[in-house]
Design an enzyme around this catalytic site. Structure first.
Site, PDB file in Angstrom:
ATOM      1  N   SER A   1       0.971  -1.081   0.097  1.00 43.92           N
ATOM      2  CA  SER A   1       0.153   0.016  -0.081  1.00 43.92           C
ATOM      3  C   SER A   1       0.909   1.114  -0.013  1.00 43.92           C
ATOM      4  O   SER A   1       1.681   1.523  -0.997  1.00 43.92           O
ATOM      5  CB  SER A   1      -0.781   0.204   1.288  1.00 43.92           C
ATOM      6  OG  SER A   1      -1.911   0.806   1.082  1.00 43.92           O
TER       7      SER A   1
ATOM      8  N   GLU B   1      -1.424  -3.132  -7.976  1.00 43.78           N
ATOM      9  CA  GLU B   1      -2.712  -3.196  -7.393  1.00 43.78           C
ATOM     10  C   GLU B   1      -2.780  -1.867  -6.746  1.00 43.78           C
ATOM     11  O   GLU B   1      -2.311  -0.926  -6.789  1.00 43.78           O
ATOM     12  CB  GLU B   1      -2.706  -4.321  -6.478  1.00 43.78           C
ATOM     13  CG  GLU B   1      -1.537  -4.209  -5.186  1.00 43.78           C
ATOM     14  CD  GLU B   1      -1.996  -3.256  -4.115  1.00 43.78           C
ATOM     15  OE1 GLU B   1      -3.031  -3.284  -3.842  1.00 43.78           O
ATOM     16  OE2 GLU B   1      -1.084  -2.618  -3.409  1.00 43.78           O
TER      17      GLU B   1
ATOM     18  N   HIS C   1      -4.463  -5.868  -1.706  1.00 44.01           N
ATOM     19  CA  HIS C   1      -5.374  -5.763  -0.513  1.00 44.01           C
ATOM     20  C   HIS C   1      -6.244  -6.674  -0.609  1.00 44.01           C
ATOM     21  O   HIS C   1      -6.957  -6.388   0.247  1.00 44.01           O
ATOM     22  CB  HIS C   1      -5.876  -4.225  -0.873  1.00 44.01           C
ATOM     23  CG  HIS C   1      -5.190  -2.990  -0.586  1.00 44.01           C
ATOM     24  ND1 HIS C   1      -4.176  -2.737  -1.414  1.00 44.01           N
ATOM     25  CD2 HIS C   1      -5.045  -2.387   0.555  1.00 44.01           C
ATOM     26  CE1 HIS C   1      -3.537  -1.381  -0.835  1.00 44.01           C
ATOM     27  NE2 HIS C   1      -3.982  -1.326   0.294  1.00 44.01           N
TER      28      HIS C   1
END
Length: 320
Positions: free
Chosen positions: A124, A221, A286
């Site tokens: 992230s 992602e 995630h």
């Protein structure tokens, strides 16, 4: 017939694997960390036989900007102190959130480079640090679960894949979930790089940022980005030249990014014209059961045209 793309990008320096008794530091480069979740994660690491040290500011909260785990300088100091401590074998992030790219320029990357490679884990917002370790220090890193997050605490499959990557990396060289498929068929070889795609886009044009990707395999992602925002993120990366020469693209999860058919349409529209293999739904990121993805290592993307399962296979174990 599928075409194989390859390029000259050099693999990065890999760190040693962990063993029972290895000393691991936990830091918080981004958002604030709940104390109870941190303790739960530390207990799991102790069960793995690791010796733990926790950064001084891991539980800090910025006095005005409560979305940050303390001041930028303190978060940078914790990361640098852990890395430059010769007794520390690995540095794991407690969580992502926001704030890593605020402190990345406060780290002494020459000192980091001199200390040598160590296992570094996060995803992230931590993508900003993965890029810095790659581009400023020349070190391979791991895009994987963080100590105080659900992916580590409540997802046994994701946690076990991380444990295997850290301790037995030769056992997890073929990556991706069974959902993986070809968006654009082909086969590509290159050095993995990437992470959370919105963070990659945020790094374009910044000091030490990526200016090209020749010979690279992009792994991306994200979460919470609606299709039109994802379109803008990918368009910025393409227009900036940061993806120039990329050999192939590997897509993971797109949690809360809208209906997947709309996300797929954006990916196909932006990446299809590049004429390179593109794989979708490998599941890292995630989503549930997300595998840990090594960044900075040579790998092969196989995206068969006949509907077979796509795979991303690292050519060497992620850790030595």
């Amino acid at each position: 017939m599928t075409r194989e793309k390859r390029g000259p990008a050099a693999p990065l320096a890999r760190p040693p694997r962990l063993r029972p008794g290895s000393r691991v530091a936990v830091v918080a480069p981004s958002g604030p960390v709940p104390a109870d979740r941190l303790e739960e994660g530390l207990a799991i690491l102790r069960d793995w036989g690791l010796d733990l040290v926790v950064g001084l500011h891991v539980l800090s909260v910025h006095p005005e900007l409560d979305y940050l785990a303390g001041a930028d300088a303190d978060r940078a100091k914790d990361l640098q102190a852990a890395w430059c401590d010769p007794s520390v074998d690995a540095v794991l992030c407690a969580r992502g959130g926001y704030g890593a790219h605020r402190m990345v320029d406060l780290v002494d990357w020459a000192a980091i480079r001199a200390a040598g490679p160590k296992a570094f884990v996060g995803y992230s917002d931590i993508t900003a640090l993965h890029e810095a370790f790659a581009l400023r220090a020349g070190f391979a890193t791991l895009h994987g679960p963080m100590v105080a997050t659900d992916a580590f605490l409540k997802d046994p499959a994701a946690r076990e894949h991380l444990r295997a990557t850290l301790f037995e990396p030769e056992t997890v060289r073929t990556l991706g979930l069974d959902t993986a498929a070809a968006l654009v068929p082909g086969r590509a070889r290159g050095v993995t790089f990437g992470g959370c795609v919105s963070l990659l886009a945020a790094g374009t044009g910044t000091p030490g940022g990526r200016t090209g990707a020749r010979g690279g395999l992009l792994v991306i992602e994200d979460t919470g980005e609606e299709p039109y925002r994802l379109d803008g993120i990918l368009t910025r990366l393409l227009r900036s030249g940061a993806l120039e020469g990329v050999a192939g693209i590997v897509c993971g999860s797109w949690q809360e990014c809208g209906p997947y058919e709309k996300v797929r349409a954006v990916l196909a529209d932006r990446f299809g014209p590049l004429g390179i293999p593109v794989a979708e739904e490998l599941g890292f990121g995630h989503g549930d059961a997300a595998p840990t993805i090594p960044l900075g290592v040579p790998a092969v993307l196989n995206a068969p045209s006949e509907g077979g399962r796509c795979t991303l296979t690292v050519e060497v174990p992620a850790l030595l």
